[in-house]
Design an enzyme around this catalytic site. Structure first.
Site, PDB file in Angstrom:
ATOM      1  N   ASP A  98      14.989  -2.926  -5.626  1.00 36.38           N
ATOM      2  CA  ASP A  98      14.215  -2.544  -4.628  1.00 36.38           C
ATOM      3  C   ASP A  98      15.335  -2.071  -3.533  1.00 36.38           C
ATOM      4  O   ASP A  98      16.264  -2.845  -3.331  1.00 36.38           O
ATOM      5  CB  ASP A  98      13.348  -3.709  -3.933  1.00 36.38           C
ATOM      6  CG  ASP A  98      12.191  -3.012  -3.318  1.00 36.38           C
ATOM      7  OD1 ASP A  98      12.223  -1.958  -2.445  1.00 36.38           O
ATOM      8  OD2 ASP A  98      10.955  -3.654  -3.476  1.00 36.38           O
ATOM      9  N   ASP A 203      12.236   1.920  -0.828  1.00 37.21           N
ATOM     10  CA  ASP A 203      11.167   1.558   0.350  1.00 37.21           C
ATOM     11  C   ASP A 203      11.184   2.822   1.256  1.00 37.21           C
ATOM     12  O   ASP A 203      11.999   2.952   1.670  1.00 37.21           O
ATOM     13  CB  ASP A 203      11.702   0.060   0.790  1.00 37.21           C
ATOM     14  CG  ASP A 203      10.639  -0.352   1.542  1.00 37.21           C
ATOM     15  OD1 ASP A 203       9.734  -0.693   1.151  1.00 37.21           O
ATOM     16  OD2 ASP A 203      10.776  -0.465   2.865  1.00 37.21           O
ATOM     17  N   GLU A 258       8.809   5.034  -2.708  1.00 39.50           N
ATOM     18  CA  GLU A 258       7.745   4.667  -2.131  1.00 39.50           C
ATOM     19  C   GLU A 258       7.435   5.731  -0.812  1.00 39.50           C
ATOM     20  O   GLU A 258       8.099   5.489   0.312  1.00 39.50           O
ATOM     21  CB  GLU A 258       7.602   3.400  -1.559  1.00 39.50           C
ATOM     22  CG  GLU A 258       6.391   2.983  -0.993  1.00 39.50           C
ATOM     23  CD  GLU A 258       6.195   1.723   0.177  1.00 39.50           C
ATOM     24  OE1 GLU A 258       5.236   1.158   0.144  1.00 39.50           O
ATOM     25  OE2 GLU A 258       7.260   1.632   0.728  1.00 39.50           O
ATOM     26  N   HIS A 331       2.709  -5.668  -3.920  1.00 41.75           N
ATOM     27  CA  HIS A 331       2.701  -6.681  -3.225  1.00 41.75           C
ATOM     28  C   HIS A 331       2.182  -6.218  -1.708  1.00 41.75           C
ATOM     29  O   HIS A 331       2.307  -6.879  -0.880  1.00 41.75           O
ATOM     30  CB  HIS A 331       4.378  -7.202  -2.985  1.00 41.75           C
ATOM     31  CG  HIS A 331       5.128  -5.990  -2.360  1.00 41.75           C
ATOM     32  ND1 HIS A 331       5.281  -4.760  -3.336  1.00 41.75           N
ATOM     33  CD2 HIS A 331       5.698  -5.732  -1.218  1.00 41.75           C
ATOM     34  CE1 HIS A 331       5.909  -3.988  -2.505  1.00 41.75           C
ATOM     35  NE2 HIS A 331       6.165  -4.550  -1.218  1.00 41.75           N
ATOM     36  N   ASP A 332       1.677  -5.050  -1.555  1.00 39.15           N
ATOM     37  CA  ASP A 332       1.182  -4.496  -0.414  1.00 39.15           C
ATOM     38  C   ASP A 332      -0.525  -4.292  -0.345  1.00 39.15           C
ATOM     39  O   ASP A 332      -0.969  -3.932   0.561  1.00 39.15           O
ATOM     40  CB  ASP A 332       1.825  -3.168  -0.085  1.00 39.15           C
ATOM     41  CG  ASP A 332       3.288  -3.230   0.488  1.00 39.15           C
ATOM     42  OD1 ASP A 332       3.562  -4.351   0.972  1.00 39.15           O
ATOM     43  OD2 ASP A 332       3.961  -2.127   0.219  1.00 39.15           O
TER      44      ASP A 332
END
Ligand code: GLC
Length: 570
Positions: A98, A203, A258, A331-332
């Protein structure tokens, strides 16, 4: 040389805080991850994306990085990471890191330097502007809002200056206009690529470029004030091309971004192979089908047409010349079986498997979030104290400050909280769900772990994990599942989702009942003879007229089938 291995890949996402705690200190760790690599490989995954493992003060649980070249102590050491990398590669699992590069932690040495003096050269690493004086008050430089509620500017103590943070105030936005920042970033990427990692997940990448000079945004233009000036900004494509040129293009790696509500046109440009930017991006349009305008905390009844649009549009946009990703959880987001108006108590297995079949037979690389493969469910949080994610608290505070009754606010938060997917993995029915040896975990365990856990699922006749195995096997065995063009059928049908994937002379057909009642469905003409490759029920109720051609079928609640068309047999 680019092999574009990611096209045949299946990515498993690990959120390190909660995956497996080998040293029993309450935090997941690298040793724990290593102990589960066989499990991940046996599922059929071929790559792992690790949510941040870097040093971080954890205001946003790893997404506030204070050293991009160090592993956080609670997870282990750099030697442990090197071993993890080797253990993954020994099992033919690629490693995707990430990369959180829109912002750094305010504890990053650059930021500390930047605020130490107005003359610091590091000042220009961040977006720092003078506040505005109005009616004797000091106001932020613009009215931009943070994605996590409240103003996007924080005053630097002892001065009239403010720094920009589009997320928590502990996450200061980097100034990508500064070539020194971009150089640092390229060095960081190459540091990890030289170590042997196989790719990056970027991200919130499409916020890297902002519109200057900074000016006020308006609610009319976007729900989050200012977003028109910091999403898909004017230099986005140029920045990505530079990273590609000086970093990714030199390695056989995969890059996935993302994106934050990208415009359709920008989305296409980011992933077109000939543009040399990213390989793929995440699209979350389909996850807006059970909430209001993508706001997770505001549920609305599930709208299958919205889901279809969010699912099919990116496939169409990326086909020919680009690539796509397929996502149900991360995870969101809360667990998928608790969404989309699903009656999870009654249909957990059926819904978990139906969602998987619908999603992962699509065009793009599958991303599977830890626990999803065993049908893990949301956590029945009792009160706000059990929620660790700052965002849950920011939004709750905002709701209650606007006089929403506390009970109601808690109901909303519990619907959309990111915390659901961040509780420790439920591996079995031992203490703390087998996450560790009994030490109190950093985040409460899901009390349902005794009933719903990986071990139990794997032993069950109706195992979600084994269904995933079979499904992923189809992606290995059928090129059509990977490369085929997607064609949607019966778009207006509000209960059934149906599509085909065609590659050369092979064709797969997927159809599923997205409702809790049996539904009659007439198969499209293209489904003549067929063979059932996958079915989440034992039977498939086809009336048999003309060997399947135009047959009326009856799909049971949440039933999904994958058919190979143009052939017969069981
Ligand atoms: C991304 C991450 C999320 C994080 C945010 C800010 O959306 O997935 O977890 O809070 O960016 O870094």
């Amino acid at each position: 040389m680019k092999t574009r291995w990611y096209k045949n890949a299946v990515v498993y996402q690990v959120y390190p805080f909660s995956f497996m705690d080998a040293n029993n200190d309450g935090w997941g760790d690298i040793e724990g991850i290593i102990s589960k690599l066989d499990y991940i490989r046996d599922l059929g995954a071929t790559a792992i994306w690790f949510s941040p493992l870097y040093k971080s003060p954890d205001y946003d649980y790893g997404y506030d990085v204070s050293d991009y070249r160090a592993i956080d102590e609670k997870f282990g050491t750099m030697e442990d990471f090197d071993r993890l990398l080797k253990e993954c590669h020994d099992r033919d699992l690629k490693v995707i890191m990430d990369m959180v590069l829109n912002h750094t932690s305010t504890e990053h040495p650059w930021f500390k330097e930047a605020v130490s003096s107005p003359d610091s050269p590091y000042r220009n690493h961040y977006i720092i502007r003078k506040g505005r004086h109005k009616d004797g008050k000091l106001l932020p430089p613009s009215n931009w809002e943070s994605s996590f509620t409240g103003p996007a500017w924080e005053r630097i103590e002892g001065s009239d200056d403010f720094y920009l943070h589009l997320f928590c105030r502990e996450q200061a936005d980097l100034n990508w206009e500064n070539p020194d920042v971009r150089k640092e970033i390229i060095d960081i990427l190459n540091f990890w690529l030289d170590k042997g990692v196989d790719g990056f997940r970027f991200d919130v990448f499409n916020m890297f470029s902002k519109v200057y000079p900074i000016r006020d945004g308006s609610r009319k233009e976007s729900f989050q004030k200012g977003a028109q000036y910091f999403v898909d900004g004017p230099r986005m494509h140029e920045f990505l091309k530079e990273l590609n040129d000086k970093s990714f293009s030199r390695y056989d790696c995969f890059t996935v971004g993302e994106s934050y509500r990208p415009s359709e046109e920008a989305a296409r440009e980011y992933v077109r192979e000939e543009n040399g930017e990213l390989d793929a991006i995440f699209n979350f349009g389909h996850l807006e089908s059970d909430n209001i305008g993508g706001m997770k905390f505001f549920p609305k009844p599930f709208d299958l047409l919205r889901f279809k649009q969010g699912f099919f549009d990116p496939q169409r946009a990326a086909y020919r010349g680009g690539w796509n990703t397929l996502v149900l959880e991360n995870h969101d987001n809360p667990r998928c079986v608790n969404r989309f108006s699903i009656d999870v108590k009654k249909y957990r297995y059926e819904a978990a498997t139906m969602l998987a079949a619908v999603m992962y037979m699509g065009f793009g690389t599958p991303f599977i979030y830890m626990g999803q493969e065993a049908g893990l469910t949301n956590c029945d949080f009792l009160n706000m104290d059990e929620l660790m994610d700052p965002v849950s608290h920011f939004v709750y505070d905002l709701m209650t400050a606007s006089h929403m009754p506390k009970k109601m606010a808690f109901r909303f938060i519990r619907y959309g909280a990111r915390d659901h997917s961040r509780v420790p993995m439920a591996w079995d029915d031992s203490a703390n769900g087998g996450f560790n040896q009994g030490h109190k975990p950093w985040q409460c365990v899901n009390p349902l772990y005794k009933e719903i856990n990986v071990k139990k699922d794997m032993a069950d006749e109706r195992s979600v994990y084994r269904f995933y195995q079979k499904l992923l096997r189809i992606r290995k065995d059928y090129e059509a599942a990977v490369f085929g063009e997607t064609q949607e059928y019966d778009h207006e049908n509000r209960k059934i989702i149906a599509y085909s994937r065609t590659w050369q002379d092979r064709q797969l057909f997927v159809c599923a009942n997205f409702s809790r009642r049996p539904v009659q469905y007439r198969l499209p003409e293209i489904v003549k003879e067929y063979r059932i490759l996958l079915n989440n029920y034992d039977t498939f109720d086809d009336d048999g007229t003309s060997g399947g051609k135009g047959s009326a079928v009856k799909l049971k609640p949440y039933q999904a089938v994958v058919l190979e068309t143009g052939c017969t047999g069981a």
